[in-house]
Motif scaffolding. Sequence first.
Motif, mmCIF file in Angstrom:
data_model
loop_
_atom_site.group_PDB
_atom_site.id
_atom_site.type_symbol
_atom_site.label_atom_id
_atom_site.label_comp_id
_atom_site.label_asym_id
_atom_site.label_seq_id
_atom_site.Cartn_x
_atom_site.Cartn_y
_atom_site.Cartn_z
ATOM 1 N N LYS A 19 0.813 -1.228 0.000
ATOM 2 C CA LYS A 19 0.000 0.000 0.000
ATOM 3 C C LYS A 19 0.839 1.267 0.000
ATOM 4 O O LYS A 19 0.492 2.259 -0.641
ATOM 5 N N ASP A 20 1.951 1.283 0.763
ATOM 6 C CA ASP A 20 2.735 2.506 0.926
ATOM 7 C C ASP A 20 4.222 2.231 0.753
ATOM 8 O O ASP A 20 4.706 1.138 1.066
ATOM 9 N N CYS A 21 4.923 3.261 0.294
ATOM 10 C CA CYS A 21 6.381 3.172 0.121
ATOM 11 C C CYS A 21 7.015 4.416 0.743
ATOM 12 O O CYS A 21 6.583 5.550 0.485
ATOM 13 N N PHE A 22 8.054 4.204 1.569
ATOM 14 C CA PHE A 22 8.752 5.306 2.229
ATOM 15 C C PHE A 22 10.215 5.274 1.797
ATOM 16 O O PHE A 22 10.860 4.218 1.844
ATOM 17 N N LEU A 23 10.726 6.423 1.401
ATOM 18 C CA LEU A 23 12.096 6.516 0.916
ATOM 19 C C LEU A 23 12.965 7.245 1.939
ATOM 20 O O LEU A 23 12.480 8.107 2.683
ATOM 21 N N PRO A 24 14.268 6.928 1.982
ATOM 22 C CA PRO A 24 15.158 7.611 2.924
ATOM 23 C C PRO A 24 15.234 9.109 2.635
ATOM 24 O O PRO A 24 15.169 9.533 1.478
ATOM 25 N N LYS A 25 15.359 9.908 3.710
ATOM 26 C CA LYS A 25 15.607 11.340 3.582
ATOM 27 C C LYS A 25 17.097 11.557 3.840
ATOM 28 O O LYS A 25 17.606 11.224 4.909
ATOM 29 N N GLU A 26 17.763 12.135 2.860
ATOM 30 C CA GLU A 26 19.227 12.187 2.892
ATOM 31 C C GLU A 26 19.766 12.870 4.143
ATOM 32 O O GLU A 26 20.707 12.379 4.772
ATOM 33 N N GLU A 27 19.186 14.002 4.526
ATOM 34 C CA GLU A 27 19.692 14.725 5.694
ATOM 35 C C GLU A 27 19.525 13.909 6.968
ATOM 36 O O GLU A 27 20.411 13.875 7.826
ATOM 37 N N GLU A 28 18.365 13.261 7.100
ATOM 38 C CA GLU A 28 18.132 12.410 8.277
ATOM 39 C C GLU A 28 19.123 11.251 8.294
ATOM 40 O O GLU A 28 19.700 10.927 9.343
ATOM 41 N N SER A 29 19.314 10.615 7.152
ATOM 42 C CA SER A 29 20.240 9.487 7.066
ATOM 43 C C SER A 29 21.637 9.888 7.498
ATOM 44 O O SER A 29 22.349 9.132 8.182
ATOM 45 N N GLN A 30 22.067 11.089 7.109
ATOM 46 C CA GLN A 30 23.405 11.553 7.470
ATOM 47 C C GLN A 30 23.547 11.730 8.981
ATOM 48 O O GLN A 30 24.578 11.394 9.569
ATOM 49 N N VAL A 31 22.484 12.260 9.619
ATOM 50 C CA VAL A 31 22.511 12.418 11.073
ATOM 51 C C VAL A 31 22.628 11.060 11.748
ATOM 52 O O VAL A 31 23.440 10.863 12.669
ATOM 53 N N TYR A 32 21.821 10.105 11.286
ATOM 54 C CA TYR A 32 21.836 8.782 11.908
ATOM 55 C C TYR A 32 23.170 8.061 11.673
ATOM 56 O O TYR A 32 23.635 7.313 12.536
ATOM 57 N N GLU A 33 23.776 8.295 10.525
ATOM 58 C CA GLU A 33 25.082 7.682 10.259
ATOM 59 C C GLU A 33 26.125 8.173 11.259
ATOM 60 O O GLU A 33 26.991 7.414 11.708
ATOM 61 N N ARG A 34 26.065 9.456 11.598
ATOM 62 C CA ARG A 34 27.035 10.001 12.549
ATOM 63 C C ARG A 34 26.789 9.474 13.966
ATOM 64 O O ARG A 34 27.744 9.251 14.726
ATOM 65 N N LEU A 35 25.527 9.296 14.340
ATOM 66 C CA LEU A 35 25.195 8.862 15.697
ATOM 67 C C LEU A 35 25.280 7.351 15.883
ATOM 68 O O LEU A 35 25.425 6.871 17.013
ATOM 69 N N TYR A 36 25.209 6.619 14.788
ATOM 70 C CA TYR A 36 25.142 5.157 14.849
ATOM 71 C C TYR A 36 26.309 4.538 15.634
ATOM 72 O O TYR A 36 26.093 3.743 16.562
ATOM 73 N N PRO A 37 27.563 4.890 15.328
ATOM 74 C CA PRO A 37 28.672 4.302 16.107
ATOM 75 C C PRO A 37 28.653 4.744 17.575
ATOM 76 O O PRO A 37 29.099 3.997 18.450
ATOM 77 N N VAL A 38 28.139 5.936 17.840
ATOM 78 C CA VAL A 38 28.058 6.407 19.218
ATOM 79 C C VAL A 38 27.041 5.588 19.995
ATOM 80 O O VAL A 38 27.248 5.244 21.164
ATOM 81 N N PHE A 39 25.923 5.257 19.340
ATOM 82 C CA PHE A 39 24.905 4.418 19.977
ATOM 83 C C PHE A 39 25.506 3.079 20.396
ATOM 84 O O PHE A 39 25.310 2.624 21.530
ATOM 85 N N LYS A 40 26.255 2.441 19.499
ATOM 86 C CA LYS A 40 26.887 1.170 19.839
ATOM 87 C C LYS A 40 27.900 1.336 20.968
ATOM 88 O O LYS A 40 27.996 0.492 21.871
ATOM 89 N N GLN A 41 28.633 2.438 20.928
ATOM 90 C CA GLN A 41 29.632 2.705 21.963
ATOM 91 C C GLN A 41 28.969 2.867 23.334
ATOM 92 O O GLN A 41 29.522 2.449 24.357
ATOM 93 N N CYS A 42 27.790 3.450 23.368
ATOM 94 C CA CYS A 42 27.077 3.641 24.636
ATOM 95 C C CYS A 42 26.816 2.300 25.312
ATOM 96 O O CYS A 42 27.070 2.134 26.520
ATOM 97 N N TYR A 43 26.312 1.340 24.539
ATOM 98 C CA TYR A 43 26.067 0.026 25.140
ATOM 99 C C TYR A 43 27.366 -0.588 25.637
ATOM 100 O O TYR A 43 27.456 -1.061 26.783
ATOM 101 N N LEU A 44 28.373 -0.628 24.781
ATOM 102 C CA LEU A 44 29.634 -1.286 25.139
ATOM 103 C C LEU A 44 30.270 -0.651 26.373
ATOM 104 O O LEU A 44 30.880 -1.350 27.197
ATOM 105 N N SER A 45 30.088 0.648 26.537
ATOM 106 C CA SER A 45 30.665 1.331 27.688
ATOM 107 C C SER A 45 29.938 0.987 28.986
ATOM 108 O O SER A 45 30.496 1.160 30.076
ATOM 109 N N LEU A 46 28.708 0.498 28.881
ATOM 110 C CA LEU A 46 27.907 0.216 30.070
ATOM 111 C C LEU A 46 27.868 -1.268 30.452
ATOM 112 O O LEU A 46 27.244 -1.622 31.445
ATOM 113 N N VAL A 47 28.535 -2.103 29.695
ATOM 114 C CA VAL A 47 28.476 -3.541 29.971
ATOM 115 C C VAL A 47 28.919 -3.851 31.392
ATOM 116 O O VAL A 47 28.270 -4.618 32.123
ATOM 117 N N GLU A 48 30.018 -3.270 31.827
ATOM 118 C CA GLU A 48 30.498 -3.533 33.183
ATOM 119 C C GLU A 48 29.519 -3.000 34.233
ATOM 120 O O GLU A 48 29.351 -3.599 35.302
#
Length: 513
Positions: free
Chosen positions: A471-500
């Motif tokens: 029924k519906d199709c959603f396409l990536p928004k370039e500016e949003e994608s760029q923001v998420y690309e920058r934050l993505y490794p930080v998100f993973k780092q947050c978890y790894l830093s809290l394991v202990e």
Amino acid sequence: MSKLILAHDLGTTGDKASIFDAEGKCLASTVYQYETYFPDSLSVEQDPRDYWKAVVCSTQKLLSQGKFGPQDIGVVTFSGQMMGALPVDEHGNPLYRILIWADRRSVSEVEWIRRRISENTIYEITGHRLSPNYSLAKILWIRNNLPDVYRKAHKFLLAKDYVVFKLTGRWATDFSDASGTNMFDLRKEDWSEEILEAVELPIEKLPPVFPSTEVIGEITSEASQEIGLLPGTPVVIGGGDGSCAACGAGVVQEGQAYAYLGSSSWIALASREPIYDPQKRTFTFHHLIPGLYMPTGTMQAAGASYQWCRDTLCDREKQLSAEWGISPYEIMNLEARRVPPGSEKLLFLPYLMGERAPWWNPHARGAFIGLTPRHRKAHLVRAVLEGVSFNLRIILDAFREQGIQIDSMRIIGGGAKGDFWASLLASMFGMEVLRPALIEEATSLGAAIVGGVGIGIFPGIEAVRDLLEIKDCFLPKEEESQVYERLYPVFKQCYLSLVEVYESLASLGQDER
């Protein structure tokens, strides 16, 4: 022969009963909810008698509407929540509540299993790593902590299989549901003797396994009187909810993928071979189609995190929802839209119930990271959705790293209703997101297809391709994608830093009840 199919989807929060015709059209549906019990922070249980009550009441409600009679129902079929452990006696009477998929109390049993058989061996045989979420560890917890219950247990059943026994008096499960137990040999399509021998679990305590399209039996006279359907009505075993959802989303050939957005969420695809991730982040279920597999990565608290956000932070939205007659989530989404992508560097770790993929850490916990005086409730709301989406992105990338080419993602489940999350996911994944016409009924449609194949209404499960409408199709928004690309490794780092930190919290003992 009647051409109507009654499909029951026994989910985490309730049973959805739906009637489908031979064209795959949903003619009517109703939901009967049941309670979930949380004895402590790791334990999650349900009363299986509520499943039967839900199936009886929802069936009777559909029949009472006057559009359909018992004579119109050609088959009853099922989708069910997976990975539970329900001990029953030889008459099918529950001996204890079912430990459902979210239960994680059997951490010590997992360590015991690991000493008896290599985790690599289990991963190779079953497609799954060892985890307290799976049925095997739960059964062993019952053996260790409830020895009388274990001794009296004639079978350990999954959710839908208990209802099938109540209807037919037959013990059974199917390949797809069995593939979520940590005991099933994917390639041999049977219980693994090697694993069962290693943990000293008699195979007699498990039900026989069948293809999802198998007619297990017929409704008995006793069950007929209670549920209101004709005795002799065929009952098809059906499948686990993930595999039924794949079918209902039209993911029935290699290379197709879907994301289910519900209380828990997952990304899954169809594959001719199991996919073995070197880090064991993902796992592989049996598909409903013989010879096809369903590599999957499942997170614990996706929609559940947004529900927590609603119940904890959004009392006003709930109030307005009642006044305006719309979902509180729609109001929350409107607020989240006011906040820029990335929530002004506020991150949410959606690990309220521990985590399966990608981290497999039952001790993980939720967290907001990056809070400043500038942040308001709207930031927190958006950050919750983004945190869930970041975690789904890690799962998606685990498949990409194995060389799997995925060009588009279908979305189904209650969370797929809103355009905001669908658009956010397109930008997060960097790919086209497709929304079928049936999103909340997709799992039920998958179960209905299986039931229809079982009695000859459909020629095969692949018939869903002719019945499904995108029924519906959603396409990536370039500016949003760029923001998420920058934050993505930080998100993973947050978890790894809290394991202990998570381990330190766990060492303090069980949370207070």
